[in-house]
Write a protein that holds these residues in place. Sequence first.
Motif, PDB file in Angstrom:
ATOM      1  N   CYS A  22       0.858  -1.183   0.000  1.00 43.47           N
ATOM      2  CA  CYS A  22       0.000   0.000   0.000  1.00 43.47           C
ATOM      3  C   CYS A  22       0.892   1.229   0.000  1.00 43.47           C
ATOM      4  O   CYS A  22       1.797   1.332   0.828  1.00 43.47           O
ATOM      5  N   THR A  23       0.675   2.127  -0.942  1.00 44.08           N
ATOM      6  CA  THR A  23       1.384   3.407  -0.928  1.00 44.08           C
ATOM      7  C   THR A  23       0.354   4.507  -0.763  1.00 44.08           C
ATOM      8  O   THR A  23      -0.784   4.389  -1.226  1.00 44.08           O
ATOM      9  N   TYR A  24       0.765   5.571  -0.078  1.00 39.37           N
ATOM     10  CA  TYR A  24      -0.200   6.622   0.208  1.00 39.37           C
ATOM     11  C   TYR A  24       0.429   8.000   0.057  1.00 39.37           C
ATOM     12  O   TYR A  24       1.623   8.188   0.262  1.00 39.37           O
ATOM     13  N   GLN A  25      -0.433   8.935  -0.322  1.00 36.19           N
ATOM     14  CA  GLN A  25      -0.058  10.362  -0.326  1.00 36.19           C
ATOM     15  C   GLN A  25      -1.250  11.086   0.267  1.00 36.19           C
ATOM     16  O   GLN A  25      -2.325  11.134  -0.349  1.00 36.19           O
ATOM     17  N   THR A  26      -1.085  11.578   1.491  1.00 31.39           N
ATOM     18  CA  THR A  26      -2.197  12.242   2.158  1.00 31.39           C
ATOM     19  C   THR A  26      -1.697  13.534   2.785  1.00 31.39           C
ATOM     20  O   THR A  26      -0.515  13.684   3.082  1.00 31.39           O
ATOM     21  N   SER A  27      -2.622  14.456   2.992  1.00 29.31           N
ATOM     22  CA  SER A  27      -2.273  15.700   3.679  1.00 29.31           C
ATOM     23  C   SER A  27      -2.398  15.437   5.166  1.00 29.31           C
ATOM     24  O   SER A  27      -3.461  15.588   5.746  1.00 29.31           O
ATOM     25  N   GLY A  28      -1.306  15.002   5.773  1.00 27.08           N
ATOM     26  CA  GLY A  28      -1.311  14.654   7.189  1.00 27.08           C
ATOM     27  C   GLY A  28      -1.349  13.148   7.370  1.00 27.08           C
ATOM     28  O   GLY A  28      -1.872  12.408   6.521  1.00 27.08           O
ATOM     29  N   PHE A  29      -0.798  12.702   8.467  1.00 26.13           N
ATOM     30  CA  PHE A  29      -0.745  11.258   8.731  1.00 26.13           C
ATOM     31  C   PHE A  29      -0.760  11.042  10.238  1.00 26.13           C
ATOM     32  O   PHE A  29       0.077  11.575  10.964  1.00 26.13           O
ATOM     33  N   ASN A  30      -1.723  10.235  10.697  1.00 28.44           N
ATOM     34  CA  ASN A  30      -1.791   9.884  12.120  1.00 28.44           C
ATOM     35  C   ASN A  30      -1.927   8.391  12.305  1.00 28.44           C
ATOM     36  O   ASN A  30      -2.524   7.929  13.268  1.00 28.44           O
ATOM     37  N   GLY A  31      -1.422   7.629  11.340  1.00 30.06           N
ATOM     38  CA  GLY A  31      -1.463   6.181  11.493  1.00 30.06           C
ATOM     39  C   GLY A  31      -2.070   5.493  10.280  1.00 30.06           C
ATOM     40  O   GLY A  31      -2.760   6.117   9.474  1.00 30.06           O
ATOM     41  N   LEU A  32      -1.764   4.211  10.160  1.00 28.28           N
ATOM     42  CA  LEU A  32      -2.263   3.433   9.026  1.00 28.28           C
ATOM     43  C   LEU A  32      -2.877   2.140   9.535  1.00 28.28           C
ATOM     44  O   LEU A  32      -2.308   1.468  10.397  1.00 28.28           O
ATOM     45  N   PHE A  33      -4.031   1.814   8.997  1.00 31.04           N
ATOM     46  CA  PHE A  33      -4.783   0.623   9.405  1.00 31.04           C
ATOM     47  C   PHE A  33      -4.870  -0.361   8.251  1.00 31.04           C
ATOM     48  O   PHE A  33      -4.901   0.022   7.084  1.00 31.04           O
ATOM     49  N   TRP A  34      -4.942  -1.629   8.606  1.00 30.70           N
ATOM     50  CA  TRP A  34      -5.324  -2.668   7.665  1.00 30.70           C
ATOM     51  C   TRP A  34      -6.608  -3.327   8.191  1.00 30.70           C
ATOM     52  O   TRP A  34      -6.708  -3.674   9.367  1.00 30.70           O
TER      53      TRP A  34
END
Lengths: 112, 114
Positions: A22-34
């Motif tokens: 999984c690759t991501y580009q987001t404005s801000g990051f507070n964790g990643l879930f599956w």
Amino acid sequence: GQNIDQPTEMTATEGAIVQINCTYQTSGFNGLFWYQQHAGEAPTFLSYNVLDGLEEKGRFSSFLSRSKGYSYLLLKELQMKDSASYLCAVRAPSGGYNKLIFGAGTRLAVHP
Amino acid sequence: GAGVSQTPSNKVTEKGKYVELRCDPISGHTALYWYRQSLGQGPEFLIYFQGTGAADDSGLPNDRFFAVRPEGSVSTLKIQRTERGDSAVYLCASSFNSMGNEQFFGPGTRLTVL
């Protein structure tokens, strides 16, 4: 904008190991879930990463690299019941709370 | 109950009709979220409640969609003048608070607009 990419489909053999990226580009990051989602059912929580590194939980492990905007879910000793969609979701701050942004999901088919 | 419940599980309606979808969150969870999931896609955020108030409704597609949570527990998603494009699974999730790690999902309501 917010963008989360994961492969659409994967196949694997019972007893084997599979890695879902999984690759991501987001404005801000507070964790990643599956999340795991069987057809016609609700998503169920699998793992959560907020710091870089590997989190292991039984047959499932999840890895995060914040600098690369990258995560993977590793499933070991695959069983037929692992056939499901696997959703990557980023928690991003939004106006004082945390919003979950989901990828489209990866459909995993485990065959004998 | 032990988990998030949603009713009805399935709803078939005709184009132009009004529908209400209900969500019962986990007791004590102050944060409630509605999502819409189309076939082969991940859940798409619609609206978030913290207590009784809609803290973020930026995901609602248009003014035909409205949601309430009058007592800070049960929530109802209301869709007016339904269109065929509204057909999807509507998922509700709750979490202990807005900063909580995990959102717990209900089984969803499958809406079909004919």
